[in-house]
Enzyme design. Sequence first.
Site, PDB file in Angstrom:
ATOM      1  N   TRP A 116      87.001 -13.180   1.272  1.00 14.01           N
ATOM      2  CA  TRP A 116      87.738 -12.532   0.182  1.00 14.01           C
ATOM      3  C   TRP A 116      86.799 -11.850  -0.801  1.00 14.01           C
ATOM      4  O   TRP A 116      87.157 -10.865  -1.446  1.00 14.01           O
ATOM      5  CB  TRP A 116      88.681 -13.521  -0.507  1.00 14.01           C
ATOM      6  CG  TRP A 116      89.800 -13.898   0.411  1.00 14.01           C
ATOM      7  CD1 TRP A 116      90.029 -15.120   0.984  1.00 14.01           C
ATOM      8  CD2 TRP A 116      90.827 -13.027   0.921  1.00 14.01           C
ATOM      9  NE1 TRP A 116      91.118 -15.075   1.803  1.00 14.01           N
ATOM     10  CE2 TRP A 116      91.640 -13.806   1.785  1.00 14.01           C
ATOM     11  CE3 TRP A 116      91.149 -11.680   0.737  1.00 14.01           C
ATOM     12  CZ2 TRP A 116      92.738 -13.273   2.459  1.00 14.01           C
ATOM     13  CZ3 TRP A 116      92.251 -11.155   1.414  1.00 14.01           C
ATOM     14  CH2 TRP A 116      93.024 -11.940   2.257  1.00 14.01           C
ATOM     15  N   ASP A 152      88.162 -14.796  -9.126  1.00 13.56           N
ATOM     16  CA  ASP A 152      89.317 -14.849  -8.230  1.00 13.56           C
ATOM     17  C   ASP A 152      89.653 -16.328  -8.025  1.00 13.56           C
ATOM     18  O   ASP A 152      88.930 -17.050  -7.347  1.00 13.56           O
ATOM     19  CB  ASP A 152      88.960 -14.177  -6.891  1.00 13.56           C
ATOM     20  CG  ASP A 152      90.106 -14.221  -5.887  1.00 13.56           C
ATOM     21  OD1 ASP A 152      91.131 -14.894  -6.151  1.00 13.56           O
ATOM     22  OD2 ASP A 152      89.979 -13.593  -4.810  1.00 13.56           O
ATOM     23  N   LYS A 171     100.046 -19.755  -3.570  1.00 13.21           N
ATOM     24  CA  LYS A 171      99.402 -21.009  -3.155  1.00 13.21           C
ATOM     25  C   LYS A 171      99.740 -22.128  -4.149  1.00 13.21           C
ATOM     26  O   LYS A 171     100.395 -23.092  -3.791  1.00 13.21           O
ATOM     27  CB  LYS A 171      97.901 -20.820  -3.025  1.00 13.21           C
ATOM     28  CG  LYS A 171      97.555 -19.736  -1.979  1.00 13.21           C
ATOM     29  CD  LYS A 171      96.132 -19.308  -2.087  1.00 13.21           C
ATOM     30  CE  LYS A 171      95.872 -17.976  -1.409  1.00 13.21           C
ATOM     31  NZ  LYS A 171      96.153 -17.917   0.015  1.00 13.21           N
TER      32      LYS A 171
HETATM   33  C1  LIG Z   1      90.694 -16.229  -2.608  1.00 11.76           C
HETATM   34  C2  LIG Z   1      91.680 -15.176  -2.211  1.00 11.76           C
HETATM   35  N1  LIG Z   1      91.615 -13.962  -2.802  1.00 11.76           N
HETATM   36  C3  LIG Z   1      92.474 -12.996  -2.484  1.00 11.76           C
HETATM   37  C4  LIG Z   1      93.459 -13.178  -1.534  1.00 11.76           C
HETATM   38  C5  LIG Z   1      94.384 -12.053  -1.190  1.00 11.76           C
HETATM   39  O1  LIG Z   1      95.608 -12.346  -1.728  1.00 11.76           O
HETATM   40  P1  LIG Z   1      96.927 -11.479  -1.472  1.00 11.76           P
HETATM   41  O2  LIG Z   1      97.378 -11.749  -0.091  1.00 11.76           O
HETATM   42  O3  LIG Z   1      97.854 -12.011  -2.535  1.00 11.76           O
HETATM   43  O4  LIG Z   1      96.600 -10.052  -1.708  1.00 11.76           O
HETATM   44  C6  LIG Z   1      93.573 -14.418  -0.906  1.00 11.76           C
HETATM   45  C7  LIG Z   1      94.616 -14.657   0.104  1.00 11.76           C
HETATM   46  O5  LIG Z   1      94.712 -15.660   0.733  1.00 11.76           O
HETATM   47  C8  LIG Z   1      92.655 -15.443  -1.252  1.00 11.76           C
HETATM   48  O6  LIG Z   1      92.723 -16.635  -0.680  1.00 11.76           O
END
Ligand SMILES: Cc1ncc(COP(=O)(O)O)c(C=O)c1O
Length: 358
Positions: A102, A172, A196
């Site tokens: 991510w 994040d 989550k």
């Molecule tokens: C740490 C992290 N950042 C970003 C995201 C991306 O999230 P989204 O699917 O809401 O765009 C995720 C998705 O699992 C994640 O675990």
Amino acid sequence: MTKVYNFSAGPAVLPAPVIKQVQAELPSYHGSGMSILEMSHRSSLYEELAAAAEANLRDLMKIPDDYDVLFLQGGGTLQFTMAPLNLARHYHRIGVVDSGHWAVRAKEEAELLPKMTAEVVATNQEQNYAALPSAYHLSGDYDYIHLTLNNTIEGTMYRQLPQLDGQVLVGDMSSNILAQRYRVADFGMIYAGAQKNIGPAGLTVVIVRHDLLDEKQKLPAMLDYVKQAKKKSALNTPPVFAIYVAGLVFQWVQDQGGVDAMQQRNEEKAQLLYDFLDNSKLFHPTAKASDRSTTNVPFVTGDAQLDQQFIQAATAAGLLNLKGHRSVGGMRASLYNAMPEAGVEALVNFMKQFELEH
Ligand SMILES: Cc1ncc(COP(=O)(O)O)c(C=O)c1O
């Protein structure tokens, strides 16, 4: 229906009392005769619930008054774009701590913006991200450093923040917001997709220090934190249902004793699983012990076919969504706030039995 436990990484298990309340209130919200699904975002009922959700979140995370709290859409992924667009105004340069998938995505998206540089200031890619990066190389000026507090796929997590010379941190927290105590004042901005630890997909929480924003900057309205804050996140039609459920989850977290109590329970749940994994002859945790996450626990047998067999047998036993992320394979158990200890006990007992048989 037989009891199941949902170990999905997201959308993930929600607290059972919240689901019950949603069910009970769905036909008529607070005696209005209307479902929350039908309710205008300009109604006083909606304004009250959004204000209460924000107040509860502020209280849970101890968010200082000089931070704006926004309820946006577009997932965590849109924040990979919005954060640099709004905050990287001086140097057009951000640093990224490359701690996993991510973080890489955050870097890639930032780099798509015109004249924006996103530079890796630490990485542990060569170890397949099984541990957090240990060496940081900062050079020159950055508007901020992007840090993924919990690496959902690789199963590592920051318990303590790295020392980064007073740089502005953008965090994040998609997979451990409200699950682990962090000091909001240590960050310039925090964001998290809701699906989550907060509620349904379709909502993203953004917490941003007001003095980092520029009222004069001209950005498309939906991408502009200033305009969103001025309109209390109702610049256009907000995801009313998702914000409503998030509010119920915030109240549930309060009822459980707040973030510190959640963290304590999460540590106990994770310990139960790690203790088993550390002593197992069949299953092995993949993340380094000192860095491993309390919310996402990846593990393998070392035999892809056996992993597959395990996932199938676990599914048949009501232990759902244990398949690891497609990029890494193996298994992953996500133990978010709403996963009860009984779920982790059921998983460990099942793994013990499977180990005996294999
Ligand atoms: C740490 C992290 N950042 C970003 C995201 C991306 O999230 P989204 O699917 O809401 O765009 C995720 C998705 O699992 C994640 O675990």
